[in-house]
Design a protein around this motif. Structure first.
Motif, short mmCIF file in Angstrom:
data_model
loop_
_atom_site.label_atom_id
_atom_site.label_comp_id
_atom_site.label_asym_id
_atom_site.label_seq_id
_atom_site.Cartn_x
_atom_site.Cartn_y
_atom_site.Cartn_z
N VAL A 185 0.83 8.58 -5.69
CA VAL A 185 -0.29 9.52 -5.73
C VAL A 185 0.05 10.80 -4.98
CG1 VAL A 185 -2.72 9.88 -5.17
CG2 VAL A 185 -1.93 7.60 -5.83
N GLY A 190 -6.69 0.06 -2.44
CA GLY A 190 -5.71 1.00 -2.97
C GLY A 190 -5.88 2.40 -2.42
N PRO A 191 -4.94 3.29 -2.73
CA PRO A 191 -5.00 4.67 -2.23
C PRO A 191 -6.08 5.49 -2.93
CG PRO A 191 -3.19 4.42 -3.77
CD PRO A 191 -3.73 3.04 -3.53
N SER A 192 -6.56 6.51 -2.26
CA SER A 192 -7.58 7.39 -2.82
C SER A 192 -6.95 8.40 -3.76
CB SER A 192 -8.31 8.12 -1.69
OG SER A 192 -8.99 7.21 -0.86
N ILE A 193 -7.64 8.66 -4.86
CA ILE A 193 -7.16 9.61 -5.86
C ILE A 193 -8.23 10.68 -6.05
CG2 ILE A 193 -6.44 9.87 -8.27
CD1 ILE A 193 -5.74 6.78 -8.10
N VAL A 242 -5.43 4.62 -10.94
CA VAL A 242 -6.07 3.55 -10.15
C VAL A 242 -5.49 2.20 -10.57
CG1 VAL A 242 -8.20 2.23 -9.88
CG2 VAL A 242 -8.24 4.68 -9.56
N THR A 245 -1.83 1.78 -9.43
CA THR A 245 -1.64 1.59 -8.00
C THR A 245 -2.37 0.36 -7.45
OG1 THR A 245 -3.51 3.10 -7.56
CG2 THR A 245 -1.29 4.05 -7.56
N SER A 246 -3.00 -0.40 -8.34
CA SER A 246 -3.70 -1.62 -7.90
C SER A 246 -2.67 -2.73 -7.66
CB SER A 246 -4.70 -2.07 -8.97
OG SER A 246 -5.30 -3.30 -8.61
N SER A 284 2.23 1.97 -3.38
CA SER A 284 1.18 2.51 -4.25
C SER A 284 0.84 3.95 -3.87
CB SER A 284 -0.08 1.64 -4.16
OG SER A 284 0.15 0.36 -4.71
N ARG A 285 0.77 4.19 -2.57
CA ARG A 285 0.41 5.53 -2.08
C ARG A 285 1.44 6.57 -2.51
NH1 ARG A 285 -1.69 9.29 -1.79
NH2 ARG A 285 -2.84 10.39 -0.16
N SER A 338 -10.80 4.99 -6.22
CA SER A 338 -9.74 4.12 -5.70
C SER A 338 -10.00 2.70 -6.15
CB SER A 338 -9.70 4.18 -4.17
OG SER A 338 -10.91 3.67 -3.62
N TYR A 377 0.84 -1.20 0.00
CA TYR A 377 0.00 0.00 0.00
C TYR A 377 0.87 1.25 0.00
CZ TYR A 377 -3.17 3.68 1.46
OH TYR A 377 -3.87 4.86 1.52
#
Length: 207
Positions: A15, A188-191, A30, A33-34, A11-12, A184, A8
């Protein structure tokens, strides 16, 4: 404080938490970062101007598990008496509504109680065929809050398909109702989405 795993965090780091992304860029990110080993879902989270919004939206490119749609019958009543729910959407003709009322506390919290506002009360069973084959999903705000959480597809879908699904939801809600949006992937992280660009994309139909 929630402890995040290494995947995570990697991936974060891709962003920019302070940036508002255009829809096409956000969808692409998305996917980038998956990190799940399965085909994750793509989730859309919206803050809107008022609570109590509810609308059926036909997604151009539905993905994921096919929903089980049931037309209320005496067999449905028997299952409900046992507390059994094996469907995702419940349709009902007007004559069945009185029989379903005793189960409102069971169906209501799950969003399964048929309601004319959501198009789940049908005139007759012949109308059910169209409802069963429709690509529509119910989009509504959380109870007591002007926020919406919904799934718009799977990570494996094409970028343009996911974008058009999001645009369909924006159009149905009304572009001026949206305050902010985030997408997201599963875990995964929020975009953050650029709302002004969302509106522009909506007008352009994500083409």
């Amino acid at each position: 404080m929630k402890i995040r795993g290494k995947k995570y965090k990697v991936s974060r780091a891709k962003v920019d938490a302070n940036k508002l992304y255009k829809l096409s860029d956000a969808v692409n990110l998305v996917k980038e970062t998956s990190y799940t080993s399965f085909d994750g879902s793509v989730e859309l989270h919206l803050t809107v101007k008022k609570e109590g919004l509810s609308v059926n939206v036909e997604l151009p490119f539905p993905g994921g598990k096919k929903k089980v749609v049931e037309v209320a019958s005496d067999k449905t009543i028997d299952k409900l008496k046992l507390g059994k729910i094996d469907f995702d959407v419940l349709l009902a003709t007007p004559d069945m509504m009185p029989k379903l009322i005793p189960f409102a506390k069971l169906l209501g919290p799950k969003g399964l109680m048929p309601n004319p506002k959501t198009g789940t009360v049908i005139k007759d069973k012949s109308e059910a065929a169209d409802k069963k084959s429709a690509k529509s999903v119910l989009i509504r705000t959380e109870k007591g809050f002007p926020i919406i959480h919904t799934t718009v597809g799977k990570v494996s879908q094409k970028d343009v398909e996911l974008s058009k699904n999001i645009v369909a939801i924006i159009d149905a809600l009304g572009k001026n109702m949206i305050i902010k949006g985030v997408i997201s992937g599963t875990m995964g992280p929020s975009i953050k989405l650029e709302v002004s660009q969302l509106n522009a994309d909506s007008q352009a139909k994500a083409q």
